[in-house]
Write a protein that holds these residues in place. Structure first.
Motif, PDB file in Angstrom:
ATOM      1  N   LEU A   1      99.437  23.993  50.121  1.00 38.63           N
ATOM      2  CA  LEU A   1      98.364  23.524  48.984  1.00 38.63           C
ATOM      3  C   LEU A   1      99.032  24.028  47.563  1.00 38.63           C
ATOM      4  O   LEU A   1      99.002  25.336  47.445  1.00 38.63           O
ATOM      5  CB  LEU A   1      97.099  24.114  49.294  1.00 38.63           C
ATOM      6  N   LEU A   2      99.280  23.194  46.632  1.00 37.86           N
ATOM      7  CA  LEU A   2      99.743  23.600  45.371  1.00 37.86           C
ATOM      8  C   LEU A   2      98.688  23.632  44.330  1.00 37.86           C
ATOM      9  O   LEU A   2      97.926  22.572  44.151  1.00 37.86           O
ATOM     10  CB  LEU A   2     100.969  22.576  44.901  1.00 37.86           C
ATOM     11  N   GLY A   3      98.249  24.798  43.743  1.00 36.19           N
ATOM     12  CA  GLY A   3      97.266  24.843  42.617  1.00 36.19           C
ATOM     13  C   GLY A   3      96.159  25.668  43.378  1.00 36.19           C
ATOM     14  O   GLY A   3      96.082  26.179  44.347  1.00 36.19           O
ATOM     15  N   PRO A   4      95.117  25.639  42.284  1.00 32.83           N
ATOM     16  CA  PRO A   4      95.181  25.048  41.130  1.00 32.83           C
ATOM     17  C   PRO A   4      96.262  25.689  39.983  1.00 32.83           C
ATOM     18  O   PRO A   4      96.660  26.795  40.204  1.00 32.83           O
ATOM     19  CB  PRO A   4      93.850  25.484  40.558  1.00 32.83           C
ATOM     20  N   VAL A   5      97.036  24.569  39.311  1.00 33.72           N
ATOM     21  CA  VAL A   5      97.722  25.194  38.451  1.00 33.72           C
ATOM     22  C   VAL A   5      97.289  25.040  36.828  1.00 33.72           C
ATOM     23  O   VAL A   5      96.786  24.167  36.709  1.00 33.72           O
ATOM     24  CB  VAL A   5      99.112  24.170  38.380  1.00 33.72           C
ATOM     25  N   THR A   6      97.134  26.398  36.332  1.00 29.06           N
ATOM     26  CA  THR A   6      96.150  26.392  35.258  1.00 29.06           C
ATOM     27  C   THR A   6      97.402  26.583  34.077  1.00 29.06           C
ATOM     28  O   THR A   6      98.353  27.183  33.841  1.00 29.06           O
ATOM     29  CB  THR A   6      95.529  27.741  35.203  1.00 29.06           C
ATOM     30  N   VAL A   7      97.139  25.828  32.997  1.00 31.10           N
ATOM     31  CA  VAL A   7      97.955  25.821  31.738  1.00 31.10           C
ATOM     32  C   VAL A   7      97.081  26.230  30.676  1.00 31.10           C
ATOM     33  O   VAL A   7      96.008  26.073  30.556  1.00 31.10           O
ATOM     34  CB  VAL A   7      98.129  24.138  31.516  1.00 31.10           C
ATOM     35  N   ALA A   8      97.986  27.028  29.847  1.00 28.50           N
ATOM     36  CA  ALA A   8      97.051  27.629  28.743  1.00 28.50           C
ATOM     37  C   ALA A   8      96.517  26.484  27.769  1.00 28.50           C
ATOM     38  O   ALA A   8      97.060  25.337  27.780  1.00 28.50           O
ATOM     39  CB  ALA A   8      98.107  28.351  27.991  1.00 28.50           C
ATOM     40  N   ASP A   9      95.398  26.766  27.073  1.00 28.93           N
ATOM     41  CA  ASP A   9      94.793  26.078  26.306  1.00 28.93           C
ATOM     42  C   ASP A   9      95.319  25.209  25.388  1.00 28.93           C
ATOM     43  O   ASP A   9      95.346  24.002  24.866  1.00 28.93           O
ATOM     44  CB  ASP A   9      93.361  26.785  25.725  1.00 28.93           C
ATOM     45  N   TYR A  10      96.410  26.012  24.621  1.00 35.45           N
ATOM     46  CA  TYR A  10      97.147  25.481  23.521  1.00 35.45           C
ATOM     47  C   TYR A  10      98.011  24.469  23.977  1.00 35.45           C
ATOM     48  O   TYR A  10      98.653  23.649  23.197  1.00 35.45           O
ATOM     49  CB  TYR A  10      97.773  26.570  22.550  1.00 35.45           C
ATOM     50  N   LEU A  11      98.319  24.178  25.183  1.00 36.44           N
ATOM     51  CA  LEU A  11      99.342  23.139  25.823  1.00 36.44           C
ATOM     52  C   LEU A  11      98.499  21.958  26.175  1.00 36.44           C
ATOM     53  O   LEU A  11      99.255  20.838  26.477  1.00 36.44           O
ATOM     54  CB  LEU A  11     100.080  23.853  26.825  1.00 36.44           C
ATOM     55  N   GLN A  12      97.333  21.917  26.326  1.00 37.46           N
ATOM     56  CA  GLN A  12      96.459  20.971  26.576  1.00 37.46           C
ATOM     57  C   GLN A  12      96.336  19.875  25.570  1.00 37.46           C
ATOM     58  O   GLN A  12      94.889  19.721  25.215  1.00 37.46           O
ATOM     59  CB  GLN A  12      95.195  21.486  27.211  1.00 37.46           C
ATOM     60  N   ARG A  13      97.207  19.361  25.031  1.00 41.21           N
ATOM     61  CA  ARG A  13      96.944  18.205  23.977  1.00 41.21           C
ATOM     62  C   ARG A  13      98.490  17.570  23.805  1.00 41.21           C
ATOM     63  O   ARG A  13      99.397  17.719  24.483  1.00 41.21           O
ATOM     64  CB  ARG A  13      96.860  18.972  22.636  1.00 41.21           C
ATOM     65  N   GLU A  14      98.477  16.408  23.326  1.00 38.65           N
ATOM     66  CA  GLU A  14      99.433  15.343  23.227  1.00 38.65           C
ATOM     67  C   GLU A  14     100.533  16.003  22.270  1.00 38.65           C
ATOM     68  O   GLU A  14     101.625  15.381  22.333  1.00 38.65           O
ATOM     69  CB  GLU A  14      99.082  13.883  22.956  1.00 38.65           C
ATOM     70  N   THR A  15      99.977  16.890  21.309  1.00 31.19           N
ATOM     71  CA  THR A  15     100.941  17.426  20.294  1.00 31.19           C
ATOM     72  C   THR A  15     102.111  18.236  20.903  1.00 31.19           C
ATOM     73  O   THR A  15     102.068  18.838  21.716  1.00 31.19           O
ATOM     74  CB  THR A  15     100.289  18.125  19.383  1.00 31.19           C
ATOM     75  N   LEU A  16     103.281  17.703  20.460  1.00 27.61           N
ATOM     76  CA  LEU A  16     104.641  18.574  20.881  1.00 27.61           C
ATOM     77  C   LEU A  16     104.661  19.730  20.027  1.00 27.61           C
ATOM     78  O   LEU A  16     104.866  19.175  18.663  1.00 27.61           O
ATOM     79  CB  LEU A  16     105.654  17.688  20.789  1.00 27.61           C
ATOM     80  N   LEU A  17     104.320  20.974  20.250  1.00 26.21           N
ATOM     81  CA  LEU A  17     104.309  21.888  19.436  1.00 26.21           C
ATOM     82  C   LEU A  17     105.688  22.599  19.243  1.00 26.21           C
ATOM     83  O   LEU A  17     106.475  22.472  20.054  1.00 26.21           O
ATOM     84  CB  LEU A  17     103.401  22.968  19.984  1.00 26.21           C
ATOM     85  N   GLN A  18     105.926  22.982  18.005  1.00 32.95           N
ATOM     86  CA  GLN A  18     107.354  23.849  17.404  1.00 32.95           C
ATOM     87  C   GLN A  18     106.982  25.257  17.435  1.00 32.95           C
ATOM     88  O   GLN A  18     106.224  25.700  16.401  1.00 32.95           O
ATOM     89  CB  GLN A  18     107.962  23.238  16.392  1.00 32.95           C
TER      90      GLN A  18
END
Length: 236
Positions: free
Chosen positions: A48-65
């Motif tokens: 069973l894979l997950g939950p896979v938790t991702v940081a809040d700042y990555l939960q958007r469509e913007t490609l951050l630099q």
């Protein structure tokens, strides 16, 4: 009746239309899952894979630099095509399935009746890069057995260089997630077929010592008291 627009207004409108027509489309990116093969084993290890938790700042469509001073800015030459978190789930699932040669991998929360041998929990706290900064992945993973007991846990920090373009940055971030999947597979394999960790048996509670019967109370002997008589003795 003919309506005439001022010349200046017409010129502004034409310039706006020309600008829109010549605006290049913004490139859309997805993570590269690599070239994982379809597992040959239809059964294999149940994971069973997950939950896979991702940081809040990555939960958007913007490609951050990531900038040299550590700050983050939105990329003007690219964006994510959809959910980055969903892409991460699918990349890890396909990579793990291939590396473990098992078709029996399920994303959390799982399916009814599915009893995994191992549950893999992943928390990704950082995944980014910049034109002058390498791609960096920071994460923690934990492995739980059938009984929900912790079998292994590790903090991870990985780096990958790139050529600076948005496309190569996405390639580098994908490579880091593939490396993470390789570490997970190496940690999961030894747990195949193992029984859950047995709990340390507790010592049975010692029965309370039987209370000693109390000795019967001794009969109280009345204290001797002087006998008084009303007879007077006369002496002559």
């Amino acid at each position: 009746m003919t309506v005439r627009f001022p010349l200046a207004l017409m010129l502004v409108s034409l310039l706006g239309l020309t600008g829109c027509m010549h605006s290049p489309p913004v490139p859309m990116f997805q993570l590269d899952p690599g070239t994982p093969e379809v597992p040959s084993e239809k059964a294999g290890m149940q994971v069973l894979l997950g939950p896979v938790t991702v940081a809040d700042y990555l939960q958007r469509e913007t490609l951050l630099q990531r900038q040299p001073d550590g700050s983050l800015t939105a990329a003007s030459d690219g964006r994510w095509a959809g959910s980055l978190a969903a892409d991460i789930d699918q990349l890890l699932l396909r990579q793990l399935s291939w590396r473990l040669d098992s078709q029996r991998l399920v994303l959390a929360p799982g399916n009814p009746g599915f009893t995994p041998e191992v549950q893999v929990l992943v928390t990704i706290s950082r995944l980014d890069s910049g034109p002058q900064r390498p791609a960096v992945l920071e994460a923690q993973w934990r492995l739980l057995d059938r009984a929900g007991k912790l079998r292994d846990s590790r903090l991870v920090r990985l780096e990958e260089p790139h050529a600076g373009t948005a496309a190569d940055q996405v390639r580098a971030q994908s490579a880091l997630l593939q490396q993470l999947a390789g570490q997970l597979a190496d940690a999961v394999k030894p747990l195949e077929g193992q029984q859950p960790v047995a709990e340390t048996p507790r010592k049975p509670a010692q029965p309370a010592a039987a209370a000693k019967p109390k000795a019967p109370p001794q009969p109280k002997i009345p204290m001797a008291a002087p006998v008084r008589t009303d007879v007077e003795v006369f002496r002559f």
